[in-house]
Design an enzyme around this catalytic site. Sequence first.
Site, mmCIF file in Angstrom:
data_model
loop_
_atom_site.group_PDB
_atom_site.id
_atom_site.type_symbol
_atom_site.label_atom_id
_atom_site.label_comp_id
_atom_site.label_asym_id
_atom_site.label_seq_id
_atom_site.Cartn_x
_atom_site.Cartn_y
_atom_site.Cartn_z
ATOM 1 C CD GLU A 270 -9.113 -1.639 4.301
ATOM 2 O OE1 GLU A 270 -8.720 -1.368 5.455
ATOM 3 O OE2 GLU A 270 -9.364 -0.776 3.458
ATOM 4 C CG ASP B 58 -7.854 8.311 18.715
ATOM 5 O OD1 ASP B 58 -8.702 7.691 19.385
ATOM 6 O OD2 ASP B 58 -6.876 7.763 18.192
ATOM 7 C CG HIS C 181 -13.344 2.756 3.459
ATOM 8 N ND1 HIS C 181 -14.144 3.684 4.074
ATOM 9 C CD2 HIS C 181 -12.070 3.058 3.800
ATOM 10 C CE1 HIS C 181 -13.393 4.525 4.760
ATOM 11 N NE2 HIS C 181 -12.136 4.176 4.612
ATOM 12 N NE ARG D 48 -6.057 1.498 -0.090
ATOM 13 C CZ ARG D 48 -6.037 2.662 0.540
ATOM 14 N NH1 ARG D 48 -4.902 3.148 0.995
ATOM 15 N NH2 ARG D 48 -7.122 3.356 0.677
ATOM 16 N NE ARG E 298 -10.446 11.830 4.749
ATOM 17 C CZ ARG E 298 -10.433 10.513 4.572
ATOM 18 N NH1 ARG E 298 -11.552 9.855 4.351
ATOM 19 N NH2 ARG E 298 -9.306 9.857 4.600
ATOM 20 C CG ASN F 32 -1.843 1.126 1.315
ATOM 21 O OD1 ASN F 32 -1.824 2.015 0.464
ATOM 22 N ND2 ASN F 32 -2.689 1.129 2.320
HETATM 23 P P1 ADP Z 1 -8.094 4.381 9.177
HETATM 24 O O1 ADP Z 1 -9.293 5.033 8.591
HETATM 25 O O2 ADP Z 1 -6.919 5.318 9.321
HETATM 26 O O3 ADP Z 1 -7.746 3.037 8.568
HETATM 27 P P2 ADP Z 1 -8.836 2.831 11.502
HETATM 28 O O4 ADP Z 1 -9.908 2.024 10.895
HETATM 29 O O5 ADP Z 1 -7.573 2.154 11.910
HETATM 30 O O6 ADP Z 1 -8.498 4.121 10.667
HETATM 31 O O7 ADP Z 1 -9.453 3.563 12.775
HETATM 32 C C1 ADP Z 1 -8.675 4.399 13.570
HETATM 33 C C2 ADP Z 1 -9.564 5.053 14.584
HETATM 34 O O8 ADP Z 1 -10.218 4.051 15.367
HETATM 35 C C3 ADP Z 1 -8.790 5.871 15.590
HETATM 36 O O9 ADP Z 1 -8.639 7.196 15.161
HETATM 37 C C4 ADP Z 1 -9.660 5.812 16.791
HETATM 38 O O10 ADP Z 1 -10.520 6.926 16.767
HETATM 39 C C5 ADP Z 1 -10.500 4.575 16.624
HETATM 40 N N1 ADP Z 1 -10.214 3.578 17.668
HETATM 41 C C6 ADP Z 1 -9.245 2.665 17.677
HETATM 42 N N2 ADP Z 1 -9.290 1.931 18.822
HETATM 43 C C7 ADP Z 1 -10.318 2.419 19.544
HETATM 44 C C8 ADP Z 1 -10.878 2.109 20.820
HETATM 45 N N3 ADP Z 1 -10.385 1.146 21.572
HETATM 46 N N4 ADP Z 1 -11.949 2.836 21.235
HETATM 47 C C9 ADP Z 1 -12.448 3.825 20.472
HETATM 48 N N5 ADP Z 1 -11.962 4.151 19.255
HETATM 49 C C10 ADP Z 1 -10.911 3.465 18.807
#
Ligand code: ADP
Length: 400
Positions: free
Chosen positions: A384, A283, A180, A91, A241, A7
Amino acid sequence: MNILVINCGSSSLKYQLIDMDTESVIAKGNCEKIGLPDAFHKYKPTGKDEVLFNGPFPTHLEAVESVLNALADSKIGVIKSLDEISAVGHRIVQGGSIFKGPAIVTDEVIEQIEDLASLAPLHNKAHAIGIRACRKELPDVPMVVVFDTSFHQTMPDYAYMYGIPYEMYEKGKIRRYGFHGTSHHYVALRTAEIMGKDLSELKLIICHLGNGSSITAIKNGKVIDTTMGLTPLDGLMMGTRCGAIDPAVIPFVMENFGVKPEELNDFMNKKCGMQGISGVSSDFRDLQAVKHENDRARLALDMFCYQAKKYIGGFIAALNGIDALVFTAGVGENDYDVREQITDDMDYLGIVLNKEKNHGLKAKESDLTGEGSKAKVYLVPTNEELMIARETLQMIGKKY
Ligand code: ADP
């Protein structure tokens, strides 16, 4: 048989080497800051310690070299020679209307990916550079490209068209593509497996909720609508976003807040969303932690869940009912409060969550259907990379 999944971003390269006999990851890693003096490569063989290689990696070529050297290294490597890599799966973010499925890499395919760069400038150019670098290092290894957009290519025209002059669609290919797709496809297939049915018999809504989020409606195995659009900005508000907003907001912020045309992409992609509303973080973990004391963090979460609920409701109408609602990706898999808030008060639409089972549950494939629910509710972790590896294997099987 091992497949290397790659990727490539504009200054990064993430990879996994997957043993397809067991569908397990043998090693993975990422190269960051390619082109900068402090570039580095983190390599993690499964079950062993991570190894850090410092750059510089002036281009993707040197990064690919570092990856291959690590994988085949006599001490820390996981394969004896590069001959043990049977294929590479790349990817690719944007496949436009051209790529309705994965494709074997040829010179023509690389050019087509580059031609689609107007629709995904940052990503597609980087992907093409990454593919060329890999081909140089592994000239005899078959390569396959797997697109984030392909799975959504089944959408009907009335779902993918925007209300702008038709000539702009004809000339500029401006339409909803959706992203996605690899994740939605993997999760849809796995859900069908869990339900003991064929995907072609099912009506599903998949909520891929992460830093980037999208929701997809699937009818008889085919995507009929999805929330992301021409770009991954559309649909739900995300980490940074803005998601779908009144388009007139844009000229307004340009006029009244001095946002310049060249700053717009950065503004909409990086300054908005959960971060922009809360002023705390993009986050979800940080927002959940402070939502009782910080009203803007609470607001960001409420907005996100409300928007997701509206899309789900709209898609249930479009599908005329669903067999299952599925949560996946970082937030969908881990944030049980978000799952509860989205599904709260949806019994009229046939959705009841098992709140007890849901509470505290993270990243574990589970049936979360509550009592009296007409539709099933599932948590299905996405993968993925494995999906790309499977599609790669299938494609090279066809060709070789
Ligand atoms: P991306 O879109 O970058 O692939 P991910 O699917 O890995 O992102 O999701 C990342 C987000 O998931 C983080 O920014 C966080 O907000 C959320 N996240 C990860 N672990 C937890 C958790 N234990 N509780 C709540 N949110 C979480």
